[in-house]
Design a protein around this motif. Structure first.
Motif, PDB file in Angstrom:
ATOM      1  N   ASP A  51     -47.129 -48.890  47.754  1.00  0.00           N
ATOM      2  CA  ASP A  51     -46.924 -49.615  46.512  1.00  0.00           C
ATOM      3  C   ASP A  51     -47.514 -51.003  46.536  1.00  0.00           C
ATOM      4  O   ASP A  51     -47.409 -51.736  45.573  1.00  0.00           O
ATOM      5  N   LEU A  52     -48.099 -51.363  47.664  1.00  0.00           N
ATOM      6  CA  LEU A  52     -48.560 -52.737  47.773  1.00  0.00           C
ATOM      7  C   LEU A  52     -49.730 -53.091  46.890  1.00  0.00           C
ATOM      8  O   LEU A  52     -49.723 -54.110  46.230  1.00  0.00           O
ATOM      9  N   PRO A  53     -50.753 -52.241  46.875  1.00  0.00           N
ATOM     10  CA  PRO A  53     -52.009 -52.781  46.369  1.00  0.00           C
ATOM     11  C   PRO A  53     -52.028 -52.998  44.865  1.00  0.00           C
ATOM     12  O   PRO A  53     -53.079 -53.224  44.308  1.00  0.00           O
ATOM     13  N   SER A  54     -50.881 -52.958  44.204  1.00  0.00           N
ATOM     14  CA  SER A  54     -50.888 -53.131  42.762  1.00  0.00           C
ATOM     15  C   SER A  54     -51.361 -54.529  42.418  1.00  0.00           C
ATOM     16  O   SER A  54     -50.587 -55.468  42.349  1.00  0.00           O
ATOM     17  N   GLY A  55     -52.634 -54.648  42.202  1.00  0.00           N
ATOM     18  CA  GLY A  55     -53.166 -55.921  41.748  1.00  0.00           C
ATOM     19  C   GLY A  55     -53.389 -56.935  42.844  1.00  0.00           C
ATOM     20  O   GLY A  55     -53.216 -58.122  42.637  1.00  0.00           O
ATOM     21  N   GLU A  56     -53.743 -56.471  44.016  1.00  0.00           N
ATOM     22  CA  GLU A  56     -54.044 -57.441  45.059  1.00  0.00           C
ATOM     23  C   GLU A  56     -55.489 -57.893  44.925  1.00  0.00           C
ATOM     24  O   GLU A  56     -56.415 -57.102  45.008  1.00  0.00           O
ATOM     25  N   VAL A  57     -55.688 -59.142  44.717  1.00  0.00           N
ATOM     26  CA  VAL A  57     -57.039 -59.675  44.666  1.00  0.00           C
ATOM     27  C   VAL A  57     -57.087 -60.754  45.733  1.00  0.00           C
ATOM     28  O   VAL A  57     -56.084 -61.383  46.035  1.00  0.00           O
ATOM     29  N   ALA A  75     -55.156 -44.668  44.031  1.00  0.00           N
ATOM     30  CA  ALA A  75     -54.516 -44.028  45.173  1.00  0.00           C
ATOM     31  C   ALA A  75     -53.001 -44.154  45.085  1.00  0.00           C
ATOM     32  O   ALA A  75     -52.262 -43.213  45.373  1.00  0.00           O
ATOM     33  N   LEU A  76     -52.562 -45.344  44.648  1.00  0.00           N
ATOM     34  CA  LEU A  76     -51.124 -45.581  44.524  1.00  0.00           C
ATOM     35  C   LEU A  76     -50.499 -44.613  43.531  1.00  0.00           C
ATOM     36  O   LEU A  76     -49.466 -43.991  43.795  1.00  0.00           O
ATOM     37  N   ILE A  77     -51.189 -44.472  42.364  1.00  0.00           N
ATOM     38  CA  ILE A  77     -50.677 -43.560  41.349  1.00  0.00           C
ATOM     39  C   ILE A  77     -50.672 -42.134  41.894  1.00  0.00           C
ATOM     40  O   ILE A  77     -49.716 -41.377  41.708  1.00  0.00           O
ATOM     41  N   LEU A  78     -51.729 -41.795  42.644  1.00  0.00           N
ATOM     42  CA  LEU A  78     -51.826 -40.456  43.221  1.00  0.00           C
ATOM     43  C   LEU A  78     -50.673 -40.213  44.194  1.00  0.00           C
ATOM     44  O   LEU A  78     -50.066 -39.137  44.211  1.00  0.00           O
ATOM     45  N   VAL A  79     -50.356 -41.239  44.987  1.00  0.00           N
ATOM     46  CA  VAL A  79     -49.264 -41.087  45.963  1.00  0.00           C
ATOM     47  C   VAL A  79     -47.951 -40.811  45.239  1.00  0.00           C
ATOM     48  O   VAL A  79     -47.195 -39.911  45.615  1.00  0.00           O
ATOM     49  N   ILE A  80     -47.693 -41.588  44.160  1.00  0.00           N
ATOM     50  CA  ILE A  80     -46.463 -41.359  43.405  1.00  0.00           C
ATOM     51  C   ILE A  80     -46.468 -39.947  42.824  1.00  0.00           C
ATOM     52  O   ILE A  80     -45.456 -39.242  42.829  1.00  0.00           O
ATOM     53  N   LEU A  82     -48.036 -37.293  44.020  1.00  0.00           N
ATOM     54  CA  LEU A  82     -47.796 -36.302  45.075  1.00  0.00           C
ATOM     55  C   LEU A  82     -46.333 -36.290  45.481  1.00  0.00           C
ATOM     56  O   LEU A  82     -45.729 -35.238  45.674  1.00  0.00           O
ATOM     57  N   GLU A  83     -45.764 -37.514  45.588  1.00  0.00           N
ATOM     58  CA  GLU A  83     -44.351 -37.587  45.964  1.00  0.00           C
ATOM     59  C   GLU A  83     -43.484 -36.857  44.968  1.00  0.00           C
ATOM     60  O   GLU A  83     -42.593 -36.096  45.320  1.00  0.00           O
ATOM     61  N   SER A  84     -43.773 -37.094  43.659  1.00  0.00           N
ATOM     62  CA  SER A  84     -42.904 -36.463  42.674  1.00  0.00           C
ATOM     63  C   SER A  84     -43.148 -34.952  42.601  1.00  0.00           C
ATOM     64  O   SER A  84     -42.279 -34.196  42.191  1.00  0.00           O
ATOM     65  N   MET A  85     -44.347 -34.516  43.032  1.00  0.00           N
ATOM     66  CA  MET A  85     -44.596 -33.076  43.018  1.00  0.00           C
ATOM     67  C   MET A  85     -43.927 -32.376  44.190  1.00  0.00           C
ATOM     68  O   MET A  85     -43.429 -31.264  44.052  1.00  0.00           O
ATOM     69  N   PHE A  86     -43.940 -33.031  45.371  1.00  0.00           N
ATOM     70  CA  PHE A  86     -43.516 -32.297  46.557  1.00  0.00           C
ATOM     71  C   PHE A  86     -42.144 -32.694  47.088  1.00  0.00           C
ATOM     72  O   PHE A  86     -41.599 -32.013  47.931  1.00  0.00           O
ATOM     73  N   LEU A  87     -41.596 -33.798  46.616  1.00  0.00           N
ATOM     74  CA  LEU A  87     -40.257 -34.166  47.078  1.00  0.00           C
ATOM     75  C   LEU A  87     -39.250 -33.790  45.998  1.00  0.00           C
ATOM     76  O   LEU A  87     -39.577 -33.806  44.811  1.00  0.00           O
ATOM     77  N   PRO A  88     -38.031 -33.456  46.393  1.00  0.00           N
ATOM     78  CA  PRO A  88     -37.021 -33.161  45.365  1.00  0.00           C
ATOM     79  C   PRO A  88     -36.751 -34.399  44.525  1.00  0.00           C
ATOM     80  O   PRO A  88     -36.827 -35.520  45.025  1.00  0.00           O
ATOM     81  N   MET A 108     -34.345 -40.276  47.700  1.00  0.00           N
ATOM     82  CA  MET A 108     -34.071 -41.715  47.545  1.00  0.00           C
ATOM     83  C   MET A 108     -35.342 -42.514  47.306  1.00  0.00           C
ATOM     84  O   MET A 108     -35.297 -43.659  46.881  1.00  0.00           O
ATOM     85  N   ILE A 109     -36.502 -41.880  47.581  1.00  0.00           N
ATOM     86  CA  ILE A 109     -37.728 -42.674  47.478  1.00  0.00           C
ATOM     87  C   ILE A 109     -37.984 -43.139  46.043  1.00  0.00           C
ATOM     88  O   ILE A 109     -38.503 -44.224  45.816  1.00  0.00           O
ATOM     89  N   PHE A 110     -37.556 -42.354  45.057  1.00  0.00           N
ATOM     90  CA  PHE A 110     -37.872 -42.723  43.674  1.00  0.00           C
ATOM     91  C   PHE A 110     -37.102 -43.962  43.203  1.00  0.00           C
ATOM     92  O   PHE A 110     -37.723 -44.907  42.728  1.00  0.00           O
ATOM     93  N   PRO A 111     -35.770 -43.969  43.338  1.00  0.00           N
ATOM     94  CA  PRO A 111     -35.095 -45.220  42.971  1.00  0.00           C
ATOM     95  C   PRO A 111     -35.595 -46.417  43.760  1.00  0.00           C
ATOM     96  O   PRO A 111     -35.689 -47.518  43.217  1.00  0.00           O
ATOM     97  N   VAL A 112     -35.949 -46.192  45.045  1.00  0.00           N
ATOM     98  CA  VAL A 112     -36.418 -47.321  45.851  1.00  0.00           C
ATOM     99  C   VAL A 112     -37.734 -47.854  45.286  1.00  0.00           C
ATOM    100  O   VAL A 112     -37.919 -49.065  45.161  1.00  0.00           O
ATOM    101  N   ILE A 113     -38.633 -46.932  44.894  1.00  0.00           N
ATOM    102  CA  ILE A 113     -39.904 -47.391  44.324  1.00  0.00           C
ATOM    103  C   ILE A 113     -39.651 -48.138  43.022  1.00  0.00           C
ATOM    104  O   ILE A 113     -40.190 -49.226  42.793  1.00  0.00           O
ATOM    105  N   ARG A 114     -38.801 -47.566  42.163  1.00  0.00           N
ATOM    106  CA  ARG A 114     -38.547 -48.216  40.869  1.00  0.00           C
ATOM    107  C   ARG A 114     -37.955 -49.606  41.062  1.00  0.00           C
ATOM    108  O   ARG A 114     -38.470 -50.606  40.570  1.00  0.00           O
ATOM    109  N   LYS A 115     -36.845 -49.657  41.816  1.00  0.00           N
ATOM    110  CA  LYS A 115     -36.168 -50.936  41.972  1.00  0.00           C
ATOM    111  C   LYS A 115     -37.036 -51.902  42.767  1.00  0.00           C
ATOM    112  O   LYS A 115     -37.088 -53.097  42.464  1.00  0.00           O
TER     113      LYS A 115
END
Lengths: 391, 307
Positions: free
Chosen positions: A381-387, A16-21, A23-29, A33-40
Motif C-alpha cells: 500500500d505504500l507507493p500510493s503517490g510516492e514522488v 500494481a497496488l490496485i492489482l494486489v488488492i 488479487l487479495e480480494s479474489m483469493f482471500l476470504p 483481517m487484511i481488508f479492514p487493516v488496508i481500509r483503516k
C-alpha cells in the motif's frame, strides 16, 4: 532517472497496488483481517500525513487533528443520511433540522472545506503563538469543538451526544450501486469478490489522491517555504517568506485533509460519536507520525499501516489470552496490547528518535536503484503517490 | 436569584480550585525549569488516585496515605529520569512527544490494571463527612482544601525563597546554561522539581477524588489540561500565579455548571440552555483570551526573543 521514467514507474506501482488488492480480494476470504487493516490503514495514513504537513514540514506543533477530523466526520455524516432514515437517527430531535442529502463525493469535499474553514478561523489567533502554546491552544480548540458538537441546543443538527448512523458507508455505497444497476448486481453475483474489492479500493484511492496532493504541495515552492519556516522562522522571514500566509496555508490544507480523513473514518466505522474524537486520538496520530519519522511522508504511511496492523490484527492475541503460541490468560488480558504498544512507542521516542524513516523519503529511485524490500505487511500500500523529494 | 443558590457552586469552585492549584504548581515549576509541558503530570495525578484505591484495600488508611505519597513521588522521579533526562539536549518537540508518550503509557497501564472499570475511591473518614455552611450541604473536604492548599503554597514559597535548593531552582529557571556554569547540579534541581510536583499532585488527588465517585484511567487527562491552562493563566513559572489561575478556573467552571439554573431562576431565559456542556471548554476560551491580551499571563515576566 528521468522525470518521465519516474512518472511511469510511479503509475506502474499504483497499478500494481490496485492489482494486489484485486488479487487479495479474489483469493482471500472476505472476512480476512487484511481488508479492514488496508481500509483503516489508508485512512490513518492520510490523517498522519496531514498532521505531518503541519508538525513535520512547517514546524507548527499543532494538536488539533482530532477536532478537525470530528468536524469532517460530522459534516459528512449529517449531509449523507437518507431522508427516510432521519426520523430514526434524530429520534430525540424530531428528525433533525437539516434535510439536504448530498452525493458522497460532494459531501466528502464539503467535509474538508468546513474543517478548513474552522481551521482558518482558529488559525487567525492561534498561529501567532509559539511552539508549546500553539500545541495547548489547538488542543484546547479541539476540546471546544467537541463540546459544541455535544451541546444539546444544537441537537437538531448534530444529534447532541447521541450517535449519528445510517449515513453512506463504503458498504452502503456498493449496495446502492447494486440496487440501481442490474448489470452491476449481476456482476457481483458472478464474482463474489467484487464488493470486497470495491469497498477496499475506495478508501485507498481517495487517500492516495489526497496524499499525492500533499506530496505535490511539499515539492512546490510553497513546500520549500514551509521547510524554511520549520528550519528557521526568522531567517525565512528575512528571505521574504510571508510567515502568516504560509503558516495559514499549511494549517488549512492539513485541516482540509484531516476533515476528509475524518469523513472516511466514519465511512469505515459506520457510526460517529463525538466523545471518540478526544485528545487521545490526536496523541495516537502524533505517535504514528513519530513512529514513521517526523518530516517523512512515506514514513507516516508505513507508520500508519504498521500501527493499524499491529493494533487491529497482529497484536490482537495479547488481549485475548494467546500470543505467539503462549497461552497466559492472566497476563494477556484486555488492554495488554495497548501497554505493549505504548512501551514500544516510548522506546522509539527515546532510543530511535528519528523513527522508521527519519526525514528521508522512500522513493522510486531508491527502490529501483537497489532492489530493497520495505515495511512489513504494509508493503503493497505504500507507493500510493510516492514522488521523489528531490525532484 | 438568591445568594443561597449561587453559594454551593462557589463553594465547590473554591474547593476544586484548590485541588487544581496543587496540580498546577507541578506544571508551572517544571515548565519554569525545563520549558516542557509535562503532559504526564495529569496522569501521575490519576495514578496517585488509583494507588490509593489499591493500597487502602490492603492496609489501614493511616499507612496507605503516606505510602501513596511516597510511591507517587517515586513515580514522578522515575519518569523524569527515564523519559526526560535522556532527551535533555534534544529539540523541545522531542521532549514534548516523550511526555505525551509517557501519558499514553500511564493511561494504558491504568486501563490494563483496572480493566477500564470505575474504581471507587475510599472515603477518608474526617474529610468525607457532610457539613452545612449557610444552608448549603457539602463535604468537609470542600472547606479544608483551600486551607491545605494555601498552607502548602506558603511552605513552598518559603522553601524557594529561603533555602539553597530554592535559590538553585530560581537560578536554573532564569538561565539553564549559566546556572550550570556556576556549579549548580542541574539534574538534582530538576529531580527536586519533579519530586515537589508529584508530592503536591498526590495530595491534590486525595482531596480531588474524595469529592468524586471514583477513578478511571482518563480521569487525569482533563484536570491535567485545565491545570496547565491555570498555570499559563497565572503566568507560567510563577507559583502564586498558578494558584490564582487555578482558583479562577475552578470557580468559573463551577459557576458555568450552575449557570443554567441561575439564568432560569433569574428569568433571563425560559428553559435551560444546557450550558454545563461548556464548563470544560470554557477553560480553553479563557486560555485563548489570556494569550491574546497578555501572553505572559497575570504574573509572568516579559521575555524577549533572541535570534
Amino acid at each position: 532517472m528521468k522525470k518521465s521514467t519516474k512518472l511511469l514507474i510511479n503509475l506502474g506501482l499504483m497499478a500494481a497496488l490496485i492489482l494486489v488488492i484485486l488479487l487479495e480480494s479474489m483469493f482471500l476470504p472476505s472476512t480476512s483481517m487484511i481488508f479492514p487493516v488496508i481500509r483503516k490503514g489508508a485512512i490513518y495514513a492520510l490523517v498522519a500525513v496531514s498532521m505531518n504537513l503541519t508538525n513535520g514540514f512547517t514546524g507548527l506543533f499543532s494538536l488539533g487533528q482530532a477536532g478537525f477530523m470530528l468536524i469532517g466526520a460530522y459534516t459528512y455524516a449529517i449531509f449523507t443520511i437518507p431522508d427516510a432514515d432521519r426520523a430514526s437517527v434524530y429520534m430525540y430531535f424530531n428528525g433533525g433540522a437539516i434535510h439536504a442529502n448530498l452525493p458522497v463525493i460532494v459531501a466528502l469535499i464539503l467535509a474538508g472545506l468546513v474543517a478548513a474553514g474552522f481551521a482558518y478561523l482558529i488559525g487567525l489567533p492561534v498561529l501567532r503563538l509559539k511552539s508549546d502554546y500553539l500545541a495547548i491552544a489547538t488542543l484546547g480548540f479541539a476540546e471546544i469543538i467537541r463540546a459544541i458538537v455535544q451541546w444539546n441546543t444544537l441537537g437538531p443538527i448534530t444529534n447532541a451526544s447521541n450517535m449519528l448512523r445510517k449515513f453512506a458507508t463504503f458498504e452502503s455505497i456498493v449496495a446502492g450501486w447494486r440496487t440501481s444497476s442490474p448489470a452491476f448486481n449481476e456482476a457481483c453475483k458472478n464474482a463474489k469478490w467484487l464488493p470486497t474489492f470495491l469497498t477496499t479500493l475506495m478508501p485507498v484511492l481517495i487517500c492516495g489522491i489526497c496524499i499525492a496532493v500533499i506530496v505535490m504541495l511539499i515539492n512546490s515552492s510553497y513546500g520549500r517555504a514551509f521547510k524554511a519556516i520549520r528550519d528557521d522562522e526568522i531567517a525565512a522571514e528575512a528571505m521574504g517568506i510571508n510567515l502568516a500566509k504560509h503558516k495559514m496555508l499549511s494549517f488549512c490544507t492539513s485541516s482540509f485533509l484531516a476533515g476528509i480523513g475524518g469523513a472516511l473514518l466514519v465511512m469505515y466505522q459506520a457510526t460517529v460519536k463525538a466523545s471518540v474524537y478526544s485528545s487521545a486520538m490526536t496523541y495516537e496520530i502524533l505517535l504514528i507520525v513519530v513512529l514513521g519519522g517526523i518530516g517523512s511522508i512515506t514514513g507516516s504511511c508505513i507508520g500508519a499501516f504498521l500501527y493499524v496492523a499491529c493494533s487491529e490484527w497482529w497484536l490482537r492475541g495479547l488481549d485475548s489470552g494467546k500470543f505467539l503460541g503462549i497461552s497466559a490468560p492472566g497476563v494477556f488480558r484486555n488492554g495488554f496490547r495497548l501497554v505493549v504498544f505504548s512501551v514500544i512507542i516510548m522506546c522509539v521516542v527515546l532510543f530511535w528518535r528519528k523513527g522508521i524513516m527519519g526525514d528521508r523519503e522512500l522513493d522510486v529511485e531508491k527502490l529501483f536503484g537497489r532492489k530493497k524490500k520495505h515495511g512489513g505487511g504494509s508493503g503493497p500500500d505504500l507507493p500510493s503517490g510516492e514522488v521523489s523529494d528531490n525532484g | 436569584m438568591s445568594f443561597s443558590e449561587v453559594l454551593p457552586y462557589i463553594l465547590s469552585g473554591i474547593s476544586v480550585g484548590g485541588q487544581y492549584a496543587l496540580i498546577a504548581i507541578g506544571y508551572t515549576m517544571v515548565y519554569g525549569i525545563l520549558r516542557l509541558i509535562n503532559f504526564a503530570h495529569g496522569d501521575v495525578f490519576m495514578v496517585a488516585g488509583l494507588m490509593m484505591v489499591y493500597l487502602s484495600a490492603s492496609m489501614p488508611l493511616y499507612i496507605a496515605i503516606p505510602v501513596t505519597i511516597v510511591l507517587t513521588v517515586l513515580l514522578g522521579f522515575a519518569i523524569e529520569r527515564a523519559a526526560y533526562k535522556p532527551l535533555r539536549t534534544a529539540p523541545r518537540m522531542s521532549i514534548m512527544i516523550s511526555a505525551i508518550g509517557v501519558s499514553y503509557l500511564l493511561q494504558n497501564l491504568a486501563l490494563y490494571v483496572t480493566g477500564g472499570l470505575n474504581k471507587n475511591y475510599p472515603s477518608i473518614p474526617w474529610l468525607s463527612d457532610t457539613i452545612h455552611i449557610a444552608g448549603a450541604v457539602t463535604k468537609r473536604v470542600t472547606v479544608v482544601t483551600p486551607i491545605i492548599t494555601i498552607v502548602l503554597v506558603i511552605i513552598l514559597v518559603l522553601f524557594i525563597n529561603h533555602t539553597k535548593m530554592g535559590m538553585a531552582m530560581r537560578a536554573v529557571s532564569r538561565d539553564f546554561e549559566t546556572a550550570q556554569l556556576m556549579g549548580i547540579k542541574i539534574d538534582s534541581v530538576i529531580s527536586m522539581t519533579f519530586v515537589i510536583g508529584s508530592l503536591l499532585a498526590a495530595i491534590g488527588s486525595m482531596l480531588y477524588f474524595t469529592n468524586y465517585p471514583g477513578v478511571v484511567p482518563t480521569s487525569g487527562a482533563m484536570p491535567g489540561l485545565k491545570c496547565f491552562v491555570a498555570a499559563v493563566f497565572g503566568g507560567i513559572g510563577s507559583i502564586p500565579g498558578a494558584v490564582v489561575g487555578a482558583f479562577i478556573i475552578g470557580i468559573c467552571e463551577n459557576l458555568i455548571k450552575g449557570l443554567d439554573t441561575m439564568l432560569v431562576s433569574a428569568g433571563v431565559v425560559s428553559k435551560p440552555l444546557n450550558l454545563a456542556t461548556f464548563s470544560d471548554a470554557f477553560t480553553f476560551v479563557l486560555l485563548i483570551i489570556i494569550l491574546f491580551v497578555r501572553p505572559t499571563g497575570l504574573f509572568g515576566e516579559k521575555q524577549t526573543d533572541k535570534v
